[in-house]
Design an enzyme around this catalytic site. Structure first.
Site, mmCIF file in Angstrom:
data_model
loop_
_atom_site.group_PDB
_atom_site.id
_atom_site.type_symbol
_atom_site.label_atom_id
_atom_site.label_comp_id
_atom_site.label_asym_id
_atom_site.label_seq_id
_atom_site.Cartn_x
_atom_site.Cartn_y
_atom_site.Cartn_z
ATOM 1 N N HIS A 27 -8.515 -3.294 -0.334
ATOM 2 C CA HIS A 27 -7.606 -3.431 0.812
ATOM 3 C C HIS A 27 -6.515 -2.359 0.794
ATOM 4 C CE1 HIS A 27 -5.280 -6.104 3.690
ATOM 5 N NE2 HIS A 27 -4.319 -5.315 3.241
ATOM 6 N N GLU A 28 -5.823 -2.251 -0.336
ATOM 7 C CA GLU A 28 -4.701 -1.303 -0.388
ATOM 8 C C GLU A 28 -5.185 0.140 -0.286
ATOM 9 O OE1 GLU A 28 -1.976 -2.693 0.071
ATOM 10 O OE2 GLU A 28 -2.648 -4.704 -0.484
ATOM 11 N N HIS A 37 -5.715 1.169 3.245
ATOM 12 C CA HIS A 37 -4.437 1.483 3.899
ATOM 13 C C HIS A 37 -3.984 2.921 3.676
ATOM 14 C CE1 HIS A 37 -3.251 -2.224 5.653
ATOM 15 N NE2 HIS A 37 -3.058 -2.890 4.526
ATOM 16 N N GLU A 75 0.781 -1.237 0.000
ATOM 17 C CA GLU A 75 0.000 0.000 0.000
ATOM 18 C C GLU A 75 0.807 1.278 0.000
ATOM 19 O OE1 GLU A 75 0.202 -2.137 2.653
ATOM 20 O OE2 GLU A 75 0.430 -1.042 4.527
ATOM 21 N N ASN A 76 2.040 1.291 -0.530
ATOM 22 C CA ASN A 76 2.827 2.519 -0.499
ATOM 23 C C ASN A 76 1.952 3.733 -0.806
ATOM 24 O OD1 ASN A 76 5.132 0.795 -0.316
ATOM 25 N ND2 ASN A 76 4.932 0.490 -2.517
#
Ligand SMILES: [Zn+2]
Length: 1036
Positions: free
Chosen positions: A452-453, A456, A419-420
């Site tokens: 999901h990412e 984040h 998830e940068n």
């Protein structure tokens, strides 16, 4: 970070994960508010553990001192030896000048080796060694570990800002860097200790900020045990002053999946390379010297110099690009907000992109290899990303924090995605989607990884856990929101209410029911422990606990609480108590008073979960008895902490309960159960009424009843199952199968429940049954009476299989939206029918495969392709295997490649399985991350189980070298190969292997032993009981 997860054609059984020594844990690890100040400080400990912990500390201290002495001796010896050999450091080629800066110390030695005094202008290493010895002695006298030997960075310094300038040499896979870190001094010290690993440091300089003249560097060294680099100064840095630390270094763009690494793909017959980063959790230190702990938030200004044939990406947009005449370009990126190192990122590649913009003006781009972009394979992801950013902004009431978000699809990655902030990286198989050849399952996988990412970007990036022990704070939330966010995109799918149960709750309860499980918050000290915390317990139990919490708080109050939490802690760090406090306040505002911290500490700091037993018919006057105990599959297993038997586990349980009769169910009441055993009065409890606990399975526990109540429930399901909700029907099935497997319930009860399924038209109960049957099937599939079990299941499936038939046409988007439940149910039933040997199902699969081979047109419906391929390979001759093998090589669609490869593992032919196992280690043929799946799938095949197990033992050294550092993959492999071993002989082999093996994953192996022991025990105690009942049932 999304772990590699796949909704399997046969339900996956929990990867056995990792846990730590329970004995080393202490009960109360809450961090006080003000995370920065206390984060690295000593932790409060409970009195009951205090003495033991104290002893351990003293012992640990003594051992550390001895170790330190030994290391120092070795270092001294090494440095002498080194002189004799000449300094042939085999690091990467050097870049940048060295030694020309004033006040600069040179570090001649290759990175990450044993500490070695540097050459230096002041004359003589003997002097240095003496100084070093004196220093060591000084620390010993103070009975303290030196700052570089401590598991956490000393807290006397804090980075405020990094200027990082990189040059990427893609032709020889090296890079050079210059980092300038602005440091704030909190306590005076002569030492600068920061993380750096596997790099070659050219020069170091320390200067008082904005003033000419440096602070003289006395010496520098690496300390590999803690992956730090130490700068020793001639004088102390002064408190409240700010200094600049400059380090010039170079390193390799590694050919592994961590740090700054390279990867490649083929375009028009030509191999192209890219460089990309994976820093979470502890690999930023491989790419630049930094304070690599999440608490050290700072701002970053990154510049990347590269050949103009490439483009570069980072968290922020490019501000300016400076072109040089020699074909090089430097991209200067905007400064980031305050952030941690683990979600910093960059990439150098020659991808192309497509772009969209959200209502609030965030520019979203999807970057991928040019052919995939041209085909439109990224369009689905791009489209839902835009909608999801809008969803989260509305749900959290906090805008997305950066001006842009890039999604990067890379061919190789250790996780499904990372998830940068502003530059999230996905493995191609989890983001690219060709609508014309993707099943619903594949679409669901892609969707959920993206949901999901994106979650984040708020939970994790904007608000970051203080320390890795609470990684579930970000991973649990992101996993929970996979279901909430997918419901937003596909409102009819009921993901949070339904699919969450089978994919998360049921699955993690399998894992957490082992005596060797671990609490969701786990203490972490060493860098090497950190990878361990990324496991299904953190993800799935975290999500299940959050769902339970949301449900007893009420969803709207819960949402308000989350909005407050993100607003209060944005750009900072938070620990679990910060969350509990905010949520308690939100509850108070609506007039409810629950001490959330007190309740949740029991669920997050204790491992496992309770089974509630409700006894309704043993007392009079509408009084029922409710008791709780810890659920474990194998009650013979000794508790890991002998000081704490299973009896001492207690939870405060929000038990919802309802009373029903043939046509009606009461509204639910909530009972907080906090004692071992309690009496409660239930109104309207009549002779024929049944009790149902854990309404809609919102709670993280199992419910057992007296046999009379089970029989009433079974009766109800058979006569009119719709009185009981879909979620509870699935819950009853899962509870019954698992209670029986653990010996809490007679073996026939779950099989009797299954009988009603012939009338069940909803997907979820079928899915629950199918998943619960899977481990049972694996326990029996090599026994001589297997056909009795097989026959029983086929009978339960037959009528629904006939009713539903096969899908006729391929799916288009609107069909997916409208008929998800129906298509998934049909798929589930076909899967059961084909895998248990329904003749019509086999014939149909064979016909479809033959048609494909003869016409060379694949007309197999998308949603059942994996089932058809697998069935075809298992039934038909070697030519079919070769055909599928050929198709695996020729297809370019990532989704198709994956299921073709897995189909090859379904063969009955042991020669073919062996051939496949051997081919799986050839990286040219099978991607590294897919090789594990090949081995695991062969182990699931009863004809291949012993082959995979043997192959695993023979190749362990190679496998461990390949996956050892990405611990998650290694433990997935260990569990996948061992979880269905179930004979005394195999248990012996496993124990013998463990005695002789080398490498990491020790914890995975101890879990493997517990699982196989439980399998063997079940065979011994319950197998015959099950077969007896089946025999009787089949002759009736
Ligand atoms: Zn994640």
């Amino acid at each position: 970070m999304a772990l590699e997860e796949k909704r399997e054609k046969r339900p996956p059984v929990t990867p056995m994960m990792i846990e730590e020594e329970a004995a080393l844990r202490n009960g109360s690890r809450g961090l006080p508010p003000g995370p920065w100040a206390e984060a690295a400080g000593p932790r409060p400990r409970t009195t009951e553990r205090h003495i033991a912990v104290h002893k351990r500390l003293v012992l640990g201290f003594a051992v550390s001192i001895l170790a330190l002495l030994a290391v120092t001796m070795i270092a001294v010896l090494l440095s002498v030896r080194f002189e004799e050999c000449g300094a042939a450091a085999d690091g990467p080629p050097r870049a940048g000048g060295n030694g020309s800066l004033s006040g600069v110390a040179r570090q001649p030695h290759g990175a990450g080796q044993s500490p070695r005094p540097e050459e230096d202008a002041r004359g003589g290493e003997a002097v240095e060694e003496e100084e070093e010895e004196e220093e060591e002695e000084e620390w010993q006298r103070r009975r303290e570990l030196p700052p570089w030997a401590r598991p956490r960075l000393p807290r006397h310094l804090r980075p405020l800002h990094y200027n990082l300038m990189l040059t990427a040499f893609m032709e020889n896979f090296t890079f050079s860097g210059e980092v300038n870190v602005q440091l704030e001094v909190r306590n005076a010290s002569r030492y600068i200790v920061l993380h750096a690993h596997r790099m070659h440091i050219e020069a170091v300089r320390v200067a008082e900020d904005k003033l000419a003249g440096g602070v003289r560097v006395a010496r520098t060294f690496f300390y590999p045990q803690t992956q730090v680099f130490v700068v020793v100064l001639n004088r102390s840095l002064e408190v409240q002053k700010s200094y600049n630390l400059k380090i010039i270094y170079n390193a390799l763009i590694e050919n592994e999946l961590l740090g700054f690494f390279r990867s490649s793909y083929v375009l028009h017959g030509e191999r192209r390379f890219l460089g990309v980063t994976q820093f979470s959790p502890t690999h930023a230190r491989k790419a630049f010297p930094c304070f690599d702990e999440p608490i050290y938030k700072a701002t970053f200004k990154i510049s990347i110099r590269h050949q103009a044939t490439y483009l570069s990406l980072s968290n922020m947009p490019v501000e300016t690009s400076v072109f040089e005449e020699d074909g090089w370009v430097t991209d200067h990126f905007s400064q980031t907000p305050l952030m941690s190192t683990y979600y910093l990122a960059w990439a150098v590649c020659n991808f192309t992109y497509r772009e969209t913009v959200t209502k609030s003006g965030v520019v979203v781009r999807l970057y991928a290899r040019p052919d995939a972009i041209r085909r439109g394979s990224g369009d689905y992801a791009l489209n839902i990303t835009r909608r999801l950013i809008e969803f989260y902004e509305d749900y959290f009431k906090v805008p997305y924090s950066l001006p842009k978000l890039d999604l990067l699809a890379v061919p190789k990655h250790p996780y499904a995605a990372m998830e940068n902030w502003g530059l999230s990286v996905f493995v191609e198989q989890r983001i690219l989607l060709d609508p014309s050849i993707s099943s619903i399952l594949y679409l669901l996988d892609v969707t959920m990884v993206i949901v999901h990412e994106l979650c984040h970007q708020w939970f994790g990036d904007l608000v970051t856990p203080v320390w890795w022990e609470d990684v579930w704070l970000k991973e649990g939330f992101a996993h929970y929101f996979e279901f909430v966010g997918t419901d937003y995109l596909y409102p009819g799918w009921n993901m949070e209410k339904q699919r969450f149960l089978t994919d998360v709750l049921h699955e993690v309860m399998l894992l957490d029911g082992l005596a060797s499980s671990h609490p969701v918050s786990q203490e972490v000290q060493q860098a090497s422990d950190i990878d361990r915390v990324f496991d299904w317990i953190a993800y799935k139990k975290g999500a299940a606990l959050i769902r339970m919490l949301a449900s007893f708080m009420g969803h709207s109050v819960f949402q308000m609480g989350l909005q407050d939490y993100l607003t209060i802690h944005k750009y900072g760090n938070a620990a679990r108590n910060d969350l509990w406090n905010t949520l308690s306040k939100a509850l108070k505002r609506v007039g409810k008073s629950v001490n959330i911290q007190e309740v949740m500490d029991q669920w997050t700091l204790q491992m496992g979960y309770p089974v509630i037993t409700i006894l309704g018919n043993e007392t009079t006057d509408n009084i029922i008895v409710i008791s709780q105990e810890r659920f474990v599959y194998d009650s013979d297993t000794k508790p890991k902490d002998p000081a704490r038997g299973d009896n001492s586990y207690l939870w405060q349980i929000p038990l919802t309960i309802a009373v029903g009769n043939t046509s009606h169910i009461s509204s639910e009441a909530i009972i907080w159960v906090s004692n071992k055993s309690e009496h409660h009065r239930i109104p309207a409890l009549e002779e024929a009424s049944w009790l149902l606990g854990n309404i809609n399975q919102t709670g993280y526990f199992r419910v057992n009843y007296d046999i009379r109540n089970w029989k009433l429930l079974i009766n109800q399901l058979t006569r009119n199952h719709e009185v009981i909700s879909v979620s509870n029907r699935a819950g009853l099935i899962d509870d019954a199968f698992n209670l029986a497997r653990a010996g809490y319930l007679p073996q026939n009860i779950p099989l009797e429940i299954m009988r009603y399924l012939s009338e069940e038209k909803d997907f979820l109960p079928w899915h629950a049954a199918s998943r619960a049957l899977y481990p049972l099937d694996k326990l029996l599939d090599r026994t001589e009476n297997y056909n009795i079990f097989n026959e029983y299941i086929l009978r339960q499936v037959a009528s629904m299989y006939l009713k539903l038939g096969w899908p006729t046409n391929n799916l288009n988007k609107s069909l997916v939206q409208a008929s998800y439940q129906h298509e998934e149910l049909r798929r589930e039933v076909i899967m059961l029918a084909c895998s248990f040997g329904n003749k019509h199902c086999h014939q149909q699969a064979a016909t479809l495969i033959s048609d494909w081979i003869s016409s060379n047109r694949n007309r197999i419906p998308l949603n059942v392709r994996d089932i058809v391929y697998c069935t075809g390979v298992s039934l038909m001759d070697e030519d079919v295997w070769e055909f599928i093998w050929m198709k695996f090589h020729s297809t370019t669609a990532v989704s198709e490649k994956k299921i073709l490869l897995e189909a090859l593992t379904c063969s009955d032919d042991r020669n073919l399985l062996n051939r496949l196992l051997n081919l799986s280690l050839n990286s040219e043929v099978v991607l590294d991350q897919d090789a594990i799946d090949v081995i695991i799938h062969v182990a699931r095949n009863p004809h291949g189980r012993d082959l995979a197990w043997k192959f695993f033992r023979e190749k362990w050294k190679i496998l461990n070298a390949r996956y050892g550092e990405a611990l998650f993959m290694n433990s997935k492999l260990v569990s996948g190969v061992t979880e269905f071993l179930n004979t005394e002989g195999e248990l012996r082999e496993l124990k013998n292997f463990i005695k002789s093996y080398e490498g990491g994953a020790a914890v995975s192996f101890s879990r493997a032993v517990e699982t196989v022991e439980a399998n063997v025990r079940w065979q011994r105690l319950y197998k015959e009981e099950l077969f007896q009942w089946l025999r009787k049932s089949l002759t009736q």
